[in-house]
Enzyme design. Structure first.
Site, PDB file in Angstrom:
ATOM      1  N   HIS A   1       0.851  -1.062  -0.073  1.00 24.99           N
ATOM      2  CA  HIS A   1      -0.138  -0.172  -0.076  1.00 24.99           C
ATOM      3  C   HIS A   1       0.871   1.401   0.083  1.00 24.99           C
ATOM      4  O   HIS A   1       0.547   2.322  -0.792  1.00 24.99           O
ATOM      5  CB  HIS A   1      -0.990   0.017   1.334  1.00 24.99           C
ATOM      6  CG  HIS A   1      -1.971   0.774   1.048  1.00 24.99           C
ATOM      7  ND1 HIS A   1      -2.816   0.506  -0.256  1.00 24.99           N
ATOM      8  CD2 HIS A   1      -2.757   1.842   1.512  1.00 24.99           C
ATOM      9  CE1 HIS A   1      -3.877   1.405  -0.107  1.00 24.99           C
ATOM     10  NE2 HIS A   1      -3.782   2.262   1.094  1.00 24.99           N
TER      11      HIS A   1
ATOM     12  N   ARG B   1     -10.716   3.480  -1.829  1.00 22.44           N
ATOM     13  CA  ARG B   1      -9.958   2.418  -0.884  1.00 22.44           C
ATOM     14  C   ARG B   1     -10.271   3.137   0.497  1.00 22.44           C
ATOM     15  O   ARG B   1      -9.729   4.324   1.016  1.00 22.44           O
ATOM     16  CB  ARG B   1      -8.557   2.416  -0.856  1.00 22.44           C
ATOM     17  CG  ARG B   1      -8.186   1.754  -2.019  1.00 22.44           C
ATOM     18  CD  ARG B   1      -6.670   1.497  -2.026  1.00 22.44           C
ATOM     19  NE  ARG B   1      -6.305   0.519  -2.942  1.00 22.44           N
ATOM     20  CZ  ARG B   1      -5.500   0.701  -4.302  1.00 22.44           C
ATOM     21  NH1 ARG B   1      -5.458   2.144  -4.397  1.00 22.44           N
ATOM     22  NH2 ARG B   1      -5.218  -0.087  -5.019  1.00 22.44           N
TER      23      ARG B   1
ATOM     24  N   GLU C   1     -10.919 -10.294  -7.706  1.00 24.23           N
ATOM     25  CA  GLU C   1      -9.443  -9.972  -7.548  1.00 24.23           C
ATOM     26  C   GLU C   1      -8.757 -11.519  -6.847  1.00 24.23           C
ATOM     27  O   GLU C   1      -7.661 -11.527  -6.386  1.00 24.23           O
ATOM     28  CB  GLU C   1      -8.847  -8.933  -6.535  1.00 24.23           C
ATOM     29  CG  GLU C   1      -9.868  -8.704  -5.333  1.00 24.23           C
ATOM     30  CD  GLU C   1      -9.560  -7.618  -4.426  1.00 24.23           C
ATOM     31  OE1 GLU C   1      -8.563  -6.984  -4.920  1.00 24.23           O
ATOM     32  OE2 GLU C   1     -10.510  -7.223  -3.776  1.00 24.23           O
TER      33      GLU C   1
ATOM     34  N   ASP D   1      -4.261  -8.018  -6.460  1.00 28.11           N
ATOM     35  CA  ASP D   1      -4.346  -8.974  -5.907  1.00 28.11           C
ATOM     36  C   ASP D   1      -4.614 -10.383  -6.715  1.00 28.11           C
ATOM     37  O   ASP D   1      -4.254 -11.478  -6.283  1.00 28.11           O
ATOM     38  CB  ASP D   1      -5.520  -9.221  -4.937  1.00 28.11           C
ATOM     39  CG  ASP D   1      -5.291  -8.344  -3.621  1.00 28.11           C
ATOM     40  OD1 ASP D   1      -4.404  -8.989  -2.819  1.00 28.11           O
ATOM     41  OD2 ASP D   1      -5.912  -7.456  -3.233  1.00 28.11           O
TER      42      ASP D   1
ATOM     43  N   CYS E   1      -9.311  -1.388 -11.788  1.00 32.60           N
ATOM     44  CA  CYS E   1      -8.791  -0.693 -10.800  1.00 32.60           C
ATOM     45  C   CYS E   1      -7.315  -0.886 -10.216  1.00 32.60           C
ATOM     46  O   CYS E   1      -6.920  -0.190  -9.227  1.00 32.60           O
ATOM     47  CB  CYS E   1      -9.749  -0.122  -9.654  1.00 32.60           C
ATOM     48  SG  CYS E   1     -10.129  -1.574  -8.827  1.00 32.60           S
TER      49      CYS E   1
HETATM   50  C1  PEP Z   1      -6.239  -4.869  -6.207  1.00 31.82           C
HETATM   51  O1  PEP Z   1      -6.126  -5.792  -5.730  1.00 31.82           O
HETATM   52  O2  PEP Z   1      -5.857  -4.573  -7.605  1.00 31.82           O
HETATM   53  C2  PEP Z   1      -6.813  -3.372  -5.985  1.00 31.82           C
HETATM   54  C3  PEP Z   1      -6.986  -2.451  -6.632  1.00 31.82           C
HETATM   55  O3  PEP Z   1      -7.005  -3.406  -4.336  1.00 31.82           O
HETATM   56  P1  PEP Z   1      -6.064  -3.330  -3.518  1.00 31.82           P
HETATM   57  O4  PEP Z   1      -4.598  -2.776  -4.082  1.00 31.82           O
HETATM   58  O5  PEP Z   1      -6.444  -2.202  -2.502  1.00 31.82           O
HETATM   59  O6  PEP Z   1      -5.638  -4.441  -2.614  1.00 31.82           O
HETATM   60 MG    MG Z   2      -6.995  -5.785  -3.934  1.00 25.43          MG
END
Ligand code: PEP
Ligand code: MG
Length: 582
Positions: free
Chosen positions: A196, A303, A440, A464, A511
């Site tokens: 993150h 998020r 995901e 993910d 996304c």
């Molecule tokens: C993803 O997994 O691509 C996603 C957008 O969610 P995060 O990165 O917040 O897990």
């Molecule tokens: Mg994700």
């Protein structure tokens, strides 16, 4: 002599600046005895340092007050309260008086006593108060140990301006705070490209290289550095020629980015006339300001974890509702896709709110929707807040990490329950807020058709999806070389999801970070993706590629790629495709 180091480039851009090594270890605490006649002076010294620490924190609070995320402001508040805490202050003074020792030693002795008491407590909340104490004590210690007059803003803010931070690792909150401090870039020893923190760095436009083991030993404090956040390289102590070369690259990059601004507020539409939706990803309402610098568009992924992270109590329904409304007001009628909270793995709560021991394998553990379904009362608060916000603008609700239809059914039931509760309590809400799922997890992608039948939209989370398809931890730099968006299995799962959307006539967006990398834009267009949600600072670049592509020409070429089992072969073909005029 200059030195070249390699890591993983996670946030593009070239940064040139002096190194600032962020050590987290405590400095050695001096110990000496204080004669009776100087005890009062020593107590005064302690109070002066305490006041200095207080002023530092207030200055930080003020400087970042504009759009400071609530979690950070609360964190600062807690630290300020600790500075007044009588157990800490009176206890230290007692130690100075009774043991006739210097303030640094007395403060440390009192801190150690308190930490021990807290560690022995059963209550997990109180137990973790010790982190605050340690934090505050370190701040007072550094005031005691530096002779400089109180210049808190310099110490905490301007001191980092233009610097390249070298740290073992950074939390998402560190990263946000440092952006306010206008750092030039950062290098960390650990972390993966999909952590993150790395995503935030990209979002905030801070060039960053991570996974540089021993960076803190290899790089000298204040040494000049060049970091290339694209290639993942660091040049320490560059010679004049190298510096000149990178300065000119930096200049070219800046002018290329400036030219892209001609596309601001223009439609995203391919050369063969297909309109493409291009939204942004945000972590907090304040990010909409950044998004607005690039385009007037909606949010495809909000998020919401930041609302929950690094604070000691979960936000209640009203606070969440107000936050979502704030985002809606900033968006002015553009859609807001609120993802229900995805806590766990790389987006962990403050230690205060964690329950039980850490999971061995958090990415596969009680994360995201699994956690929400385990704590339905908490989850219902967020669902109600989203439905209520929906009465004031185009809100969509998106559920992360669904791996089977049972989870989806339970979630849909809870959404219905929330609607009934809101009706009973006569609260204004929109019963028709569209509900969608993030795809995901491979099991969800393979069953995307069934998910599509029950939902209003899908959104592919490649960060993910790649992690779970290829069985590699997205935040582990040891396996980041295997993190391959062009792996055929990953592409097939994306393809299945896009087909499910077309068949059920619902919108499918993407996304994950793959949408924000212009290298993949033509590939995704050719696969049939018509909705991208991207990092704000890549939005114009992606629009540039879209507006210079023809889907009718791309589709047959991309179809052929979807049978090549080697990612590097696909990559070569994509590079060629990307180099074509359209
Ligand atoms: C993803 O997994 O691509 C996603 C957008 O969610 P995060 O990165 O917040 O897990
Ligand atoms: Mg994700």
């Amino acid at each position: 002599m200059s030195v070249l180091l390699n890591g993983i480039g996670v946030s593009k851009g070239i940064a040139i600046g002096q190194a600032y090594i962020l050590y987290r270890e405590q400095p050695e605490i001096p110990e000496h005895s204080i004669p009776d006649n100087l005890i009062k002076n020593e107590i005064k010294r302690f109070h002066k340092a305490r006041k200095q620490a207080q002023k530092q924190l207030r200055d930080i609070q003020q400087k970042v007050a504009d759009d400071i995320p609530q979690d950070i402001s609360q964190f600062i508040e807690t630290n300020l309260l600790m500075l007044e805490d009588p157990v800490l202050c009176d206890g230290t003074i007692n130690q100075i008086e009774e043991r006739k020792r210097n303030a640094e030693w007395a403060l440390q002795a009192q801190c150690n006593r308190l930490v021990k008491v807290f560690e022995e407590m059963d209550d997990p909340y109180l137990k973790t108060r010790k982190d605050d104490i340690i934090h505050v004590v370190q701040r007072i210690q550094s005031c005691l140990m530096t002779d400089e007059p109180a210049s808190p803003a310099d110490e905490d803010m301007d001191h980092l301006k233009g610097r390249i931070i070298i740290a073992d690792d950074l939390t998402p909150a560190d990263t946000i705070l440092m952006q306010h401090q206008k750092i030039a870039g950062f290098v960390t020893e650990y972390g993966g490209p999909l952590s993150h923190t790395a995503i935030l760095a990209r979002n905030l436009g801070i060039p960053a290289v991570i996974g540089v083991h021993n960076a803190q030993q290899l790089i000298l404090a204040s040494e000049w550095l060049i970091i290339d956040g694209d290639k993942g390289t660091i040049v320490a102590n560059p010679d004049k020629k190298t510096l000149k070369h990178f300065k000119s690259l930096q200049k070219d990059e800046k002018s290329r980015k400036r030219n892209l601004f001609d596309l601001k507020n223009k439609k995203a539409r391919t050369l063969d006339g297909i309109p493409i939706t291009l939204n942004g990803n945000i972590d907090r309402p304040a990010d909409i300001k950044i998004l607005r610098q690039y385009d007037h568009t909606g949010v495809g992924l909000y998020r919401t974890e930041m609302l929950f992270i690094e604070r000691d109590e979960n936000p209640d329904e009203d606070e969440q509702y107000e936050t979502y409304r704030r985002a809606l007001r900033a968006l002015k009628d553009h859609p807001l896709t609120i993802r229900t909270v995805d806590l766990g793995a790389d987006k962990e709560l403050s230690s205060t709110l964690q329950h039980g021991p850490l999971a061995h394998n958090p990415a596969m553990g009680l994360r995201a929707i699994r956690r929400c379904l385990k704590e339905p009362e908490q989850f219902l608060k967020q669902i109600r807040a989203i439905l209520r916000a929906g009465a004031y603008g185009p809100v969509r609700m998106m559920i992360p990490m669904l791996s089977c239809l049972d989870e989806l059914d339970q979630t849909l039931e809870l959404i219905n329950q929330a609607k009934n509760e809101l009706t009973t309590s006569k609260k204004r809400f929109d019963p028709a807020v569209p509900v969608g799922a993030m795809i995901e997890v491979p099991s969800a992608a393979l069953a995307a058709h069934h998910f599509a039948e029950k939902l209003d939209f899908l959104s592919i989370g490649t960060n993910d999806l790649i992690q779970y398809t290829l069985a590699l931890d997205r935040i582990d730099d040891e396996v980041s070389h295997l993190y391959q968006p062009l792996n055929l299995s990953v592409l097939k799962l994306i393809d299945i999801t896009l087909q499910a959307g077309r068949k059920n006539n619902i919108d499918v967006s993407l996304c994950g970070e793959m949408a924000s990398d212009p290298k993949y834009t033509r590939l995704l267009l050719g696969m049939g993706l018509k909705n991208f949600s991207v990092q704000a600072n890549t939005l114009l670049e992606i629009k540039h590629v879209i507006n210079n592509s023809r889907i009718d020409k791309l589709s047959p070429k991309i179809r052929k790629l979807l049978s090549i089992p080697y990612p590097d072969q696909i990559e070569q073909k994509i590079i060629k495709l990307n180099n074509l005029k359209h």
